[in-house]
Design an enzyme around this catalytic site. Structure first.
Site, PDB file in Angstrom:
ATOM      1  N   ASP A 159      -5.873  -3.620  -3.865  1.00 35.81           N
ATOM      2  CA  ASP A 159      -5.718  -2.174  -3.816  1.00 35.81           C
ATOM      3  C   ASP A 159      -6.312  -1.645  -5.122  1.00 35.81           C
ATOM      4  O   ASP A 159      -6.536  -2.406  -6.066  1.00 35.81           O
ATOM      5  CB  ASP A 159      -4.252  -1.766  -3.665  1.00 35.81           C
ATOM      6  CG  ASP A 159      -4.124  -0.315  -3.206  1.00 35.81           C
ATOM      7  OD1 ASP A 159      -5.127   0.422  -3.285  1.00 35.81           O
ATOM      8  OD2 ASP A 159      -3.034   0.095  -2.774  1.00 35.81           O
TER       9      ASP A 159
HETATM   10  C1  BGC Z   1      -4.159   3.364  -2.066  1.00 32.22           C
HETATM   11  C2  BGC Z   1      -4.985   2.716  -0.984  1.00 32.22           C
HETATM   12  C3  BGC Z   1      -6.371   3.314  -0.962  1.00 32.22           C
HETATM   13  C4  BGC Z   1      -6.998   3.170  -2.326  1.00 32.22           C
HETATM   14  C5  BGC Z   1      -8.380   3.754  -2.410  1.00 32.22           C
HETATM   15  C6  BGC Z   1      -4.868   3.345  -3.398  1.00 32.22           C
HETATM   16  O1  BGC Z   1      -4.178   4.091  -4.340  1.00 32.22           O
HETATM   17  O2  BGC Z   1      -2.928   2.710  -2.200  1.00 32.22           O
HETATM   18  O3  BGC Z   1      -4.360   2.872   0.248  1.00 32.22           O
HETATM   19  O4  BGC Z   1      -7.126   2.696   0.034  1.00 32.22           O
HETATM   20  O5  BGC Z   1      -6.200   3.807  -3.277  1.00 32.22           O
HETATM   21  O6  BGC Z   1      -8.336   5.117  -2.364  1.00 32.22           O
END
Ligand code: BGC
Length: 757
Positions: free
Chosen positions: A232
């Site tokens: 993530d």
């Molecule tokens: C979120 C993800 C997301 C990623 C990119 C993160 O903060 O938890 O779900 O895909 O950011 O935006």
């Protein structure tokens, strides 16, 4: 590209290039290696449409992303219980990705709704792992059918927003297996995602991104995942440990700092270069899978996808109440639409999934094609306080109409990525408005726009309740479809609506703990808890009404006894006994009989959505394999089916059983037990073989016999038969030394040696 060709490319890469391949080029791009013809590809959020940023990239969407279509969010689509629908949405998103040259979309988001308070529940599917898994698999199938990858997220046990980047989810092995891993397991096995995204949090102290157990042993070893794991955004603690554990790609870029650590570790011998090669191979494999199967003619069909968003949401909306058949409305009725969300609907959540919709269709706009309605805003968005002027105007138009439809819901700042909700209530101004309108208008309907359950203090005062969830950019059209009966409602709740926050299974622990979340409710999540505890709820899991009626009959099991090696075929007839076509979600729950293990009274083990014309009858068939009867046994570290009777229930929802039949299941797996001096007599005697050996050896002990007989006579009256039985049952073997005259330690050890053979 063939495996050998990819390996050949890797052999030509420098260590620095290989380490570089294991992190992004920027927020959304992967790195290219031009001299070797390795292209850079783009990934994008997800999950219910494209949040693709062009030039000015940032993490949470502060800068605008391209205009796109916002489909209904996860909380809504799960309520459809419709695999085909999810597949269709997935296919459209896949085409959009092809048109915009996006290789992978960051979703489905499929974490379990452990508590209705989780700020991100609007993106997630369900409190039930089967529903989460099936919905995610279907969406994945659709997206990947267009040669675009998904990233199943957020793996694993990421069920709160509070301190999501450091929190440790303290979860026991069985709960992880039955609830949190299970949500991913089915989807990974069935739909073979191109990528999986590991979550920020820790589990029992270890960062998921550094857990070999989850990222490699289970994900790849047990489930056969063969894509790449990406972090993530920023979910990297120790890059080298993460790479060893199986986190192939770090996203986004870390300014080369972590790449340098990889190079250093290989050079000083603390990291095997093969691990870097393997990560590169997995990443390159997916890059070329995308670039070699591009659909250059794909176009982003905005209008068509908007219509699909409307059609989809119409099949997601859940009709929760319909007293006196207030719905559907007739075009001729004098209707007042009240509430801000009728004009500017809340249709998606904040944060990384936030889509820059190219158009939004409100109910006020959509209804114009069907009927004439009056409108008043009634309340201000984002605040709790009543605006008297707006309220009075709304009350006035409600009074003048025959029916008042109030569009209420949770404001944007009441639920979002990044923080959790504090309570389950709608803003005070909205609850107050509903009460005021009920005072002047007996025909009141509430339409809800929210990403997770709310309390409804006015439930008994209104005649209709329509749960639209966060229904995507075409939510207005879909709501009008339901209100006026163009579409017969067929959504069912994929989560329980509790009566009060205090009733929720993890109420005592959720959001508590500085950096630790203790999952003390174990497997009793959602309806598993409420049904086991016979806890009254506002609306149960699986609940939803229709404008037609369905009758069930002829539940048949193809056998009445089976082993855990066999599958059970269950069939049931469903008939549309009303006068409108409609869709029904057929739900099969399995209820175990007596068990020594704490198990939920029932669990959803199969479901299907069918469509029936008026008068039409269909036989719906399900296959239940051993897993439908099993729990995770922590002695075996495996699934285990206890021998016994199981009830197969056809449920209208988690609470209401329509039909049931019983099947006897025999386990073929024996748990090998080692008995010790601390083993209780009862446990030993329940083991047929050990019990027989023990019984025989004890029968030679005349004094023991006399003692047992004397006790049964109970001359003093102090010990009744039940007490005696309980004492014997729970008495450890070592205790026999005190209670059986003549018993020796040697004799006991002889007994143990014999029963342990
Ligand atoms: C979120 C993800 C997301 C990623 C990119 C993160 O903060 O938890 O779900 O895909 O950011 O935006």
């Amino acid at each position: 590209m063939k495996k050998e060709d990819i390996q050949n490319l890797i052999s030509q890469m420098t260590l620095e290039e290989k380490a570089g391949m294991c992190s992004g080029a920027d927020f959304w791009q992967l790195k290219s290696v031009e001299r070797l013809g390795i292209p850079s590809v783009k990934v994008t959020d997800g999950p219910h449409g494209l949040r693709a940023q062009d030039e000015q990239a940032d993490h949470l969407g502060i800068n605008e992303s391209i205009k796109a279509v916002c489909f209904p969010t996860g909380c809504a689509t799960a309520s459809s219980f419709d695999r085909q629908l999810l597949k269709k949405i997935g296919k459209a998103i896949g085409q959009e990705c092809q048109a915009k040259e996006i290789s992978t979309i960051l979703g489905p988001a499929m974490n379990i709704k452990r508590s209705p308070l989780c700020g991100r529940n609007f993106e997630y599917y369900s409190e039930d792992p089967l529903v989460a898994s099936e919905m995610a698999a279907a969406l994945t199938d659709g997206i990947q059918s267009q040669n675009v990858g998904v990233s199943m997220k957020h793996f694993l046990a990421n069920n709160q927003e509070k301190r999501r980047m450091t929190n440790s989810s303290q979860v026991d092995e069985r709960t992880l297996r039955e609830i949190y891993l299970a949500a991913f397991e089915g989807a990974v096995k069935q739909a073979k995602p191109w990528t999986v995204m590991n979550s920020y949090n820790r589990i029992n102290g270890t960062y998921v991104g550094e857990s070999r157990e989850y990222l490699t042993d289970i994900l790849r070893g047990e489930w056969g995942f063969d894509g790449y794991v990406m972090s993530d955004w920023g979910a990297v603690n120790d890059r080298v440990e993460a790479l060893k554990a199986g986190m192939d790609l770090e996203m986004p870029a870390s300014s080369g700092i972590n790449d340098a650590l990889i190079v250093k570790a290989v050079r000083d011998g603390s990291l095997n270069e093969n691990v870097v090669d393997q990560a590169c191979e997995r990443i390159l494999n997916i890059i070329f899978k995308f670039t070699e199967n591009r659909q250059p003619d794909a176009v982003f069909e905005y209008e068509k996808d908007h219509e699909l968003a409307a059609e989809a949401e119409s099949d997601c909306i859940v009709l929760l109440k319909n007293e006196d058949e207030i719905l559907p409305l007739a075009k001729e009725q004098k209707v007042a639409f009240i509430g801000k969300y009728a004009e500017t609907p809340r249709y998606q959540g904040g944060g990384s999934s936030h889509i820059n919709s190219w158009k939004v269709e409100s109910a006020v706009e959509a209804v114009r094609e069907i009927a004439e309605v009056t409108f008043a805003g009634g309340f201000e968005d984002d605040v709790d306080e009543v605006n008297e002027e707006l309220q009075n105007e709304a009350v006035r138009i409600a009074q003048e109409a025959e029916v008042a439809v109030i569009f209420a819901g949770l404001p944007d700042n009441f639920e979002s990525e990044g923080y959790d909700r504090k309570h389950l209530n709608l803003p005070n101004c909205q609850n107050a408005l509903i009460e005021k309108i009920c005072n002047v208008q007996k025909n009141t309907i509430v339409v809800l726009h929210n990403g997770s359950p709310v309390t409804m203090p006015w439930k008994d005062r209104v005649k209709g309740i329509v749960e639209a969830y966060l229904g995507g950019q075409a939510v207005g059209k879909a709501v009008v479809n339901i209100l006026y009966g163009n579409v017969n409602p067929s959504g069912r709740l994929a989560e329980t609506f509790p009566l009060r926050l205090e009733d929720t299974p993890c109420y005592l622990t959720y959001g508590k703990g500085v950096d630790e979340a203790v999952y003390s409710e174990g497997v009793f999540v959602g309806y598993r808890y409420y049904t086991s505890k016979k806890q009254e709820v506002l609306f149960p899991f699986g609940y939803g009404l229709s404008y037609t009626t369905f009758t069930y009959g002829n539940l048949k099991l193809d056998k009445s006894a089976m082993t855990d090696q066999e599958a059970l075929t269950v069939s049931v007839d469903v008939e549309n006994t009303g006068n409108r076509a409609g869709k029904e979600v057929v739900q099969i729950y399995v209820a175990p009989g007596e068990s020594e293990t704490a198990r939920p009274v029932k669990e959803l083990r199969a479901f299907d959505k069918i469509e029936l014309a008026p008068g039409e009858k269909k036989t719906v068939v399900f296959e239940l394999d051993a897993r439908a009867f099993a729990y995770w046994n922590t002695e075996l570290h495996d699934w285990f089916v206890e021998s016994g009777d199981y009830e197969i229930q056809v449920g209208k929802n988690a609470e209401e059983v329509l039909l049931s039949e019983s099947v006897q299941v025999e386990s073929t797996k024996k748990i090998k037990k080692i008995y010790t001096l601390n083993t209780c007599m009862g446990e030993l005697m329940r083991d047929e073989k050990a019990g027989a050996v023990f019984g025989q050896m004890m029968s030679g002990n005349q004094q023991a016999k006399e003692m047992a007989e004397a006790n049964q006579e109970d001359p003093s009256g102090a010990v009744n038969a039940e007490m005696m039985a309980a004492m014997m049952n729970d008495m450890p073997l070592r205790q026999l030394l005190s209670f059986v005259p003549g018993m020796t330690r040697e004799a006991l050890e002889q007994i143990l040696a014999a029963v342990n053979q």
